[in-house]
Design a protein around this motif. Structure first.
Motif, PDB file in Angstrom:
ATOM      1  N   THR A 139       0.826  -1.209   0.000  1.00 34.22           N
ATOM      2  CA  THR A 139       0.000   0.000   0.000  1.00 34.22           C
ATOM      3  C   THR A 139       0.858   1.256   0.000  1.00 34.22           C
ATOM      4  O   THR A 139       0.611   2.203  -0.759  1.00 34.22           O
ATOM      5  CB  THR A 139      -0.930   0.006   1.225  1.00 34.22           C
ATOM      6  OG1 THR A 139      -1.744  -1.167   1.212  1.00 34.22           O
ATOM      7  CG2 THR A 139      -1.832   1.234   1.204  1.00 34.22           C
ATOM      8  N   VAL A 140       1.898   1.260   0.841  1.00 34.19           N
ATOM      9  CA  VAL A 140       2.790   2.422   0.911  1.00 34.19           C
ATOM     10  C   VAL A 140       3.510   2.628  -0.413  1.00 34.19           C
ATOM     11  O   VAL A 140       3.619   3.757  -0.915  1.00 34.19           O
ATOM     12  CB  VAL A 140       3.803   2.247   2.059  1.00 34.19           C
ATOM     13  CG1 VAL A 140       4.792   3.407   2.089  1.00 34.19           C
ATOM     14  CG2 VAL A 140       3.083   2.134   3.396  1.00 34.19           C
ATOM     15  N   LEU A 141       4.007   1.541  -0.997  1.00 32.70           N
ATOM     16  CA  LEU A 141       4.701   1.640  -2.282  1.00 32.70           C
ATOM     17  C   LEU A 141       3.759   2.135  -3.379  1.00 32.70           C
ATOM     18  O   LEU A 141       4.173   2.890  -4.268  1.00 32.70           O
ATOM     19  CB  LEU A 141       5.291   0.284  -2.663  1.00 32.70           C
ATOM     20  CG  LEU A 141       6.408  -0.239  -1.756  1.00 32.70           C
ATOM     21  CD1 LEU A 141       6.836  -1.639  -2.176  1.00 32.70           C
ATOM     22  CD2 LEU A 141       7.607   0.702  -1.776  1.00 32.70           C
ATOM     23  N   THR A 142       2.493   1.718  -3.293  1.00 33.38           N
ATOM     24  CA  THR A 142       1.503   2.201  -4.268  1.00 33.38           C
ATOM     25  C   THR A 142       1.295   3.700  -4.136  1.00 33.38           C
ATOM     26  O   THR A 142       1.239   4.431  -5.128  1.00 33.38           O
ATOM     27  CB  THR A 142       0.169   1.467  -4.075  1.00 33.38           C
ATOM     28  OG1 THR A 142       0.375   0.059  -4.237  1.00 33.38           O
ATOM     29  CG2 THR A 142      -0.858   1.943  -5.105  1.00 33.38           C
ATOM     30  N   TYR A 143       1.191   4.187  -2.897  1.00 33.01           N
ATOM     31  CA  TYR A 143       1.050   5.629  -2.671  1.00 33.01           C
ATOM     32  C   TYR A 143       2.242   6.387  -3.253  1.00 33.01           C
ATOM     33  O   TYR A 143       2.078   7.427  -3.909  1.00 33.01           O
ATOM     34  CB  TYR A 143       0.941   5.931  -1.174  1.00 33.01           C
ATOM     35  CG  TYR A 143      -0.339   5.471  -0.522  1.00 33.01           C
ATOM     36  CD1 TYR A 143      -1.471   5.203  -1.279  1.00 33.01           C
ATOM     37  CD2 TYR A 143      -0.424   5.297   0.862  1.00 33.01           C
ATOM     38  CE1 TYR A 143      -2.649   4.779  -0.682  1.00 33.01           C
ATOM     39  CE2 TYR A 143      -1.599   4.886   1.468  1.00 33.01           C
ATOM     40  CZ  TYR A 143      -2.707   4.621   0.693  1.00 33.01           C
ATOM     41  OH  TYR A 143      -3.873   4.206   1.291  1.00 33.01           O
ATOM     42  N   ASN A 147     -10.446   4.919   4.548  1.00 29.81           N
ATOM     43  CA  ASN A 147      -9.099   4.550   4.111  1.00 29.81           C
ATOM     44  C   ASN A 147      -8.742   5.232   2.797  1.00 29.81           C
ATOM     45  O   ASN A 147      -7.596   5.661   2.590  1.00 29.81           O
ATOM     46  CB  ASN A 147      -8.990   3.035   3.958  1.00 29.81           C
ATOM     47  CG  ASN A 147      -9.046   2.308   5.290  1.00 29.81           C
ATOM     48  OD1 ASN A 147      -8.695   2.880   6.323  1.00 29.81           O
ATOM     49  ND2 ASN A 147      -9.480   1.060   5.279  1.00 29.81           N
ATOM     50  N   ALA A 148      -9.728   5.319   1.890  1.00 31.05           N
ATOM     51  CA  ALA A 148      -9.476   5.978   0.603  1.00 31.05           C
ATOM     52  C   ALA A 148      -9.166   7.459   0.798  1.00 31.05           C
ATOM     53  O   ALA A 148      -8.266   8.004   0.158  1.00 31.05           O
ATOM     54  CB  ALA A 148     -10.685   5.804  -0.315  1.00 31.05           C
ATOM     55  N   LEU A 149      -9.911   8.112   1.695  1.00 35.18           N
ATOM     56  CA  LEU A 149      -9.648   9.525   1.966  1.00 35.18           C
ATOM     57  C   LEU A 149      -8.268   9.722   2.588  1.00 35.18           C
ATOM     58  O   LEU A 149      -7.542  10.661   2.235  1.00 35.18           O
ATOM     59  CB  LEU A 149     -10.725  10.097   2.889  1.00 35.18           C
ATOM     60  CG  LEU A 149     -12.131  10.215   2.287  1.00 35.18           C
ATOM     61  CD1 LEU A 149     -13.125  10.682   3.345  1.00 35.18           C
ATOM     62  CD2 LEU A 149     -12.133  11.164   1.092  1.00 35.18           C
ATOM     63  N   THR A 150      -7.910   8.824   3.512  1.00 31.07           N
ATOM     64  CA  THR A 150      -6.584   8.905   4.119  1.00 31.07           C
ATOM     65  C   THR A 150      -5.502   8.699   3.069  1.00 31.07           C
ATOM     66  O   THR A 150      -4.504   9.435   3.030  1.00 31.07           O
ATOM     67  CB  THR A 150      -6.442   7.849   5.226  1.00 31.07           C
ATOM     68  OG1 THR A 150      -7.471   8.032   6.199  1.00 31.07           O
ATOM     69  CG2 THR A 150      -5.085   7.952   5.899  1.00 31.07           C
ATOM     70  N   GLY A 151      -5.705   7.695   2.211  1.00 29.78           N
ATOM     71  CA  GLY A 151      -4.741   7.450   1.142  1.00 29.78           C
ATOM     72  C   GLY A 151      -4.629   8.621   0.190  1.00 29.78           C
ATOM     73  O   GLY A 151      -3.533   8.976  -0.247  1.00 29.78           O
ATOM     74  N   THR A 152      -5.770   9.237  -0.113  1.00 32.70           N
ATOM     75  CA  THR A 152      -5.756  10.410  -1.001  1.00 32.70           C
ATOM     76  C   THR A 152      -4.961  11.546  -0.387  1.00 32.70           C
ATOM     77  O   THR A 152      -4.169  12.209  -1.071  1.00 32.70           O
ATOM     78  CB  THR A 152      -7.196  10.871  -1.291  1.00 32.70           C
ATOM     79  OG1 THR A 152      -7.928   9.801  -1.902  1.00 32.70           O
ATOM     80  CG2 THR A 152      -7.197  12.076  -2.223  1.00 32.70           C
ATOM     81  N   VAL A 199      -1.305  10.716  -0.647  1.00 35.23           N
ATOM     82  CA  VAL A 199      -0.843  10.880  -2.023  1.00 35.23           C
ATOM     83  C   VAL A 199      -0.672  12.353  -2.373  1.00 35.23           C
ATOM     84  O   VAL A 199       0.314  12.743  -3.017  1.00 35.23           O
ATOM     85  CB  VAL A 199      -1.818  10.191  -3.007  1.00 35.23           C
ATOM     86  CG1 VAL A 199      -1.506  10.591  -4.447  1.00 35.23           C
ATOM     87  CG2 VAL A 199      -1.733   8.686  -2.854  1.00 35.23           C
ATOM     88  N   VAL A 200      -1.630  13.195  -1.940  1.00 30.56           N
ATOM     89  CA  VAL A 200      -1.527  14.636  -2.223  1.00 30.56           C
ATOM     90  C   VAL A 200      -0.278  15.222  -1.577  1.00 30.56           C
ATOM     91  O   VAL A 200       0.479  15.975  -2.212  1.00 30.56           O
ATOM     92  CB  VAL A 200      -2.790  15.371  -1.724  1.00 30.56           C
ATOM     93  CG1 VAL A 200      -2.592  16.883  -1.771  1.00 30.56           C
ATOM     94  CG2 VAL A 200      -3.988  14.978  -2.572  1.00 30.56           C
ATOM     95  N   ILE A 201      -0.033  14.873  -0.308  1.00 26.14           N
ATOM     96  CA  ILE A 201       1.150  15.398   0.390  1.00 26.14           C
ATOM     97  C   ILE A 201       2.433  14.930  -0.290  1.00 26.14           C
ATOM     98  O   ILE A 201       3.364  15.719  -0.524  1.00 26.14           O
ATOM     99  CB  ILE A 201       1.124  14.976   1.873  1.00 26.14           C
ATOM    100  CG1 ILE A 201      -0.061  15.631   2.589  1.00 26.14           C
ATOM    101  CG2 ILE A 201       2.433  15.346   2.560  1.00 26.14           C
ATOM    102  CD1 ILE A 201      -0.262  15.149   4.005  1.00 26.14           C
ATOM    103  N   LEU A 202       2.505  13.635  -0.614  1.00 24.49           N
ATOM    104  CA  LEU A 202       3.695  13.110  -1.292  1.00 24.49           C
ATOM    105  C   LEU A 202       3.875  13.753  -2.667  1.00 24.49           C
ATOM    106  O   LEU A 202       5.008  14.037  -3.080  1.00 24.49           O
ATOM    107  CB  LEU A 202       3.586  11.597  -1.428  1.00 24.49           C
ATOM    108  CG  LEU A 202       3.798  10.769  -0.160  1.00 24.49           C
ATOM    109  CD1 LEU A 202       3.556   9.294  -0.437  1.00 24.49           C
ATOM    110  CD2 LEU A 202       5.211  10.971   0.381  1.00 24.49           C
TER     111      LEU A 202
END
Length: 349
Positions: A32-36, A157-162, A165-168
């Motif tokens: 998951t982290v690598l995907t982000y 989880n999707a919102l957290t992932g989003t 992703v935005v920060i990265l």
């Protein structure tokens, strides 16, 4: 001595296998982290052309990066506070009216035509009645609501992932050139110039591809929203967002979005609205293929059509929509490496 060598070889081999298993387990755990990280890097390459364009307009690098970052953050905030609440409202309205809309299908002419043609095989009206009763039954709604907890967790989880992703993405955009220079410094000096040239061509092409694909998807969604409002379509914002979302998928995205929007209007509005929006999408797909796509994607990386199809299918199978989206630039990069490195090396040999 032979025994010692055999023991040493076996020990080293077993340690190698164990290390490989540990690495595979770590990659699986960090998937998951690598995907982000991968998505963020991919998006940052899409923002890089905007930074370079601003720099070509005499912006200092820091000002160009800051402008792009502010624009992205502003866009995300605007979507969260304007579009999302309206979409949620339309989804709630759709959910509340769905049983009534399904039951009302029995009075439409096209359902009567289907019943007349296939009534001897299946009672279409009875099927519609049963589906309407299912969504109208409070017990079934409670079951669905019980499963909504898992959906809610998935949305959270999707919102957290989003957000991650935005920060990265913002971080990678601000430090993309530094990351590139660090990678370039790891290449031997004798091969560095060629490596930099190819890397810049690949990353520049990928960035233009990302911008082009998002631009085409946004155009599809905006035009669908305008047309739906003009013809009196239902839940225009929701279906326009679906049109945008599916249009991000290369090759078949616009076709999928047209089917979903047309069927949705057939259910919620009437056959006339569905026919009009269906005709619009048929016209739009031709214009997109021969006008919009060549103009928007003309500077992006390009590969033969057969490889596009294979790459999209393989990426979609491995990683879903995201895989289909990123598979094409990856395939184009591989093709470029083969053309510029492998084939010349074979010719020299």
């Amino acid at each position: 001595m032979r025994i010692q060598n055999a023991f040493r070889a076996g020990l080293i081999g077993s340690l190698g296998v164990g290390l490989g298993l540990v690495l595979m387990t770590a990659v699986h755990s960090l998937a998951t982290v690598l995907t982000y990280i991968f998505i963020a890097l991919f998006l940052s390459l899409g923002l890089d052309p905007a930074v370079k364009w601003l720099m070509s307009k005499k912006f200092p690098q820091w000002a160009a990066i800051l402008t792009v970052v502010i624009a992205v953050v502003g866009g995300v905030v605007a979507i969260l506070f304007t579009v999302v609440p309206m979409m949620v409202d339309q989804i709630v309205t759709l959910w509340n009216t769905l049983p009534k809309e399904i039951t009302s299908l029995k009075t439409t002419d096209w359902i009567a035509f289907i019943q007349k043609q296939f009534g001897s095989f299946i009672d279409v009206n009875q099927v519609i009645t049963d589906v309407g009763h299912f969504f109208g039954d409070p017990a079934n709604i409670s079951k669905i609501a019980g499963g909504a907890l898992a959906v809610g967790v998935g949305v959270a989880n999707a919102l957290t992932g989003t957000l991650v992703v935005v920060i990265l993405t913002l971080y990678f955009t601000a430090s993309l050139q530094t990351i590139k220079n660090t990678a370039y410094s790891l290449v031997p000096l004798s091969k560095r110039e060629k490596f930099i040239e190819m890397s810049e061509e690949i990353t520049g092409g990928v960035g233009k591809y990302v911008v082009g694909q998002i631009a085409l998807a946004a155009l599809n969604g905006i035009l669908a929203f305008i047309v739906l409002n003009l013809i009196g379509g239902k839940q225009a914002l929701l279906f326009a967002f679906l049109a945008f979302l599916f249009a991000l998928i290369p090759l078949i995205g616009t076709v999928m979005s047209s089917i979903i929007v047309t069927l949705g209007q057939l259910l919620l509005a009437d056959a006339q609205v569905a026919i009009i929006i269906g005709i619009y999408f048929l016209i739009y797909m031709q214009v997109e293929a021969y006008v919009f796509s060549p103009k928007i994607m003309n500077k992006a990386i390009s590969i033969p059509g057969s490889i596009v199809v294979i790459a999209a299918l393989a990426g979609g199978t491995l990683m879903g929509i995201l895989g289909a989206l990123v598979a094409i630039p990856i395939a184009a990069s591989i093709v470029l490496i083969i053309k510029e490195v492998v084939i010349p090396a074979q010719n020299e040999a």
